[in-house]
Design a protein around this motif. Structure first.
Motif: not given
Length: 253
Positions: A108, A129, A133
């Motif tokens: 990533k 990531h 979220d």
């Protein structure tokens, strides 16, 4: 480490292979060795950092008697822990959880660097990531509101019953962060008068008054309730009183 610790939706589905349950089931209460172990280790919380991840502090979760391993991230703003990644410990193999986690985060970082999005010079990994979220926050909010609704479904009718059993004495309770007061005035004749006072103490969901009125007297329609000045005491700041007439049989269990 704060408790409870809950998995992110990505970790739940992709890493643990568990379908997202209805909102009545909190994610930290699911039946899984890793999740169950996390909830039991309040006195032995994860404190060992995953050394191969250098851009975020992820802590090791190592349930005894199991090959499951997890990465836990602490959300200091909410005093909440999140299980952001999970897998099997197979030391010395490329499929090992820690090795796969490191490889994924290094890839990533490489992709971001190649795209000219160097966010933290000198770092080898990118793990943000994996963090919760907007969907994770929404799920947490839904669970909390569902729990409050279930509590209200039990508390509000009980308030009305207590007020009915002790006519003339106000009965109070907290619902959705709202102070709810039930007061029954037993009039002469075949009717009882029910006064319900609401005062918002903190933030409350939109439409909380309508919910409380519906739970207080399921038989009554919205138009059966009228906002009035309290007949039994002076109102308090932000307080609204509602009034309805109920037949005596409706007030009995």
């Amino acid at each position: 480490m704060p408790n409870p610790i809950r998995p992110t939706l990505r970790c739940l589905q992709d890493d643990l292979g568990i379908a997202v349950p209805p909102p009545g089931t909190p994610l930290d209460k699911l039946s899984h060795p890793l999740i169950e172990r996390i909830q039991r280790q309040a006195d032995d919380a994860p404190t060992e950092k995953i050394a191969s991840i250098d851009d975020t502090v992820l802590l090791k979760c190592k349930p005894g008697g199991s090959r499951w391993r997890g990465a836990v991230w602490q959300d200091q703003s909410q005093e909440l822990g999140w299980l952001v990644a999970a897998g099997m410990r197979t030391q010395g193999d490329r499929s090992d959880f820690y090795q796969k986690l490191c490889d994924d985060c290094q890839r990533k970082r490489t992709v971001l660097n190649q795209a000219g999005r160097e966010l933290a010079p000198g770092k080898r990994t990118y793990s943000k990531h994996l963090l919760p979220d907007a969907d994770d926050r929404l799920r947490l909010d839904v669970e909390q509101k569902y729990r409050l609704l279930q509590e209200a479904r039990e508390l509000v009718p009980n308030l009305v019953k207590e007020a009915r059993d002790d006519a003339g004495t106000p009965v109070r309770g907290q619902v959705f962060g709202t102070q709810v007061e039930a007061f029954v005035y037993r009039a002469v004749g075949s009717y009882d008068e029910l006064y319900l006072g609401l005062r918002v103490v903190g933030s409350a969901p939109e439409g909380v008054h309508d919910i409380v009125l519906q739970l207080a007297v399921p038989e009554a329609l919205a138009e059966d309730w009228e906002p009035i000045e309290a007949p039994h005491r002076d109102g308090e700041p932000g307080e609204i009183f509602y009034f309805t007439l109920l037949e005596v049989p409706q007030l009995r269990t």
